[in-house]
Write an enzyme that holds these catalytic residues in place. Structure first.
Site: not given
Length: 178
Positions: A137-139
């Site tokens: 989950p780079c967001h």
């Protein structure tokens, strides 16, 4: 090893998932149309073959679809294949993967957790190369001051904001009183 992929519909549009025998190697958020999403996967995974997913991939696909529909799951149980991914990037992805839905860290906090204070820019670059958005989950990693920063998947920062709102991250959806 042969890479397989398939497209699947979600609340955010047509996405794709790519896999090899050892696990998931890629997730592609919607590029606006199924054709554009397929083309992006084919560019990222040359020689990949489109076909029906095996059971573990179907389970991962279903979980990603449900997550994007609002049934939040940390997705940490999905087996990933990081063969060929640089060690630094894998270490960044491990930290990002430990961030719960609705929580965030900054690029600097990830760098500090790696024991590399001052490497915030390198963290951002690694996240920009993330082949597995949502599952890694780079967001959930923001710029200094909790600013959105960049996002290379889908429609860029608009998609990043949408994902953070979906997960009820403070400042992106629910009003924060204090």
């Amino acid at each position: 090893m042969t890479t397989g992929f398939c497209l699947f519909d979600t609340a955010l549009g047509t996405c794709a998932i790519a896999w090899r025998a050892a696990g998931i190697v890629g997730v592609q958020l919607s590029e606006g149309s199924p054709e554009a999403t397929r083309a992006r996967v084919e560019r990222c995974f040359p020689g990949a073959v489109e076909h029906s997913p095996p059971t573990p991939v179907q389970q991962a696909l279903d979980a990603i679809r449900e997550h994007l529909g609002g049934a939040l799951d940390d997705l940490r149980w999905i087996d990933l294949d990081f063969e060929g991914v640089p060690e630094f990037d894998c270490n960044v992805y491990e930290i990002a993967r430990a961030i719960d839905p609705g929580d965030t860290l900054t690029y600097g906090e990830v760098a500090a957790a790696l024991g590399k204070p001052g490497a915030a820019q390198a963290v951002g670059q690694a996240l920009g190369r993330n082949p597995l958005p949502i599952v890694v989950p780079c967001h959930r990693v923001l710029a200094a001051g909790n600013k959105v920063g960049g996002f290379s998947a889908g429609s860029g920062t608009l998609t990043k904001r949408e994902l953070l709102a979906l997960e009820h991250a403070p400042g992106f959806d629910d009003p924060v009183l204090f």
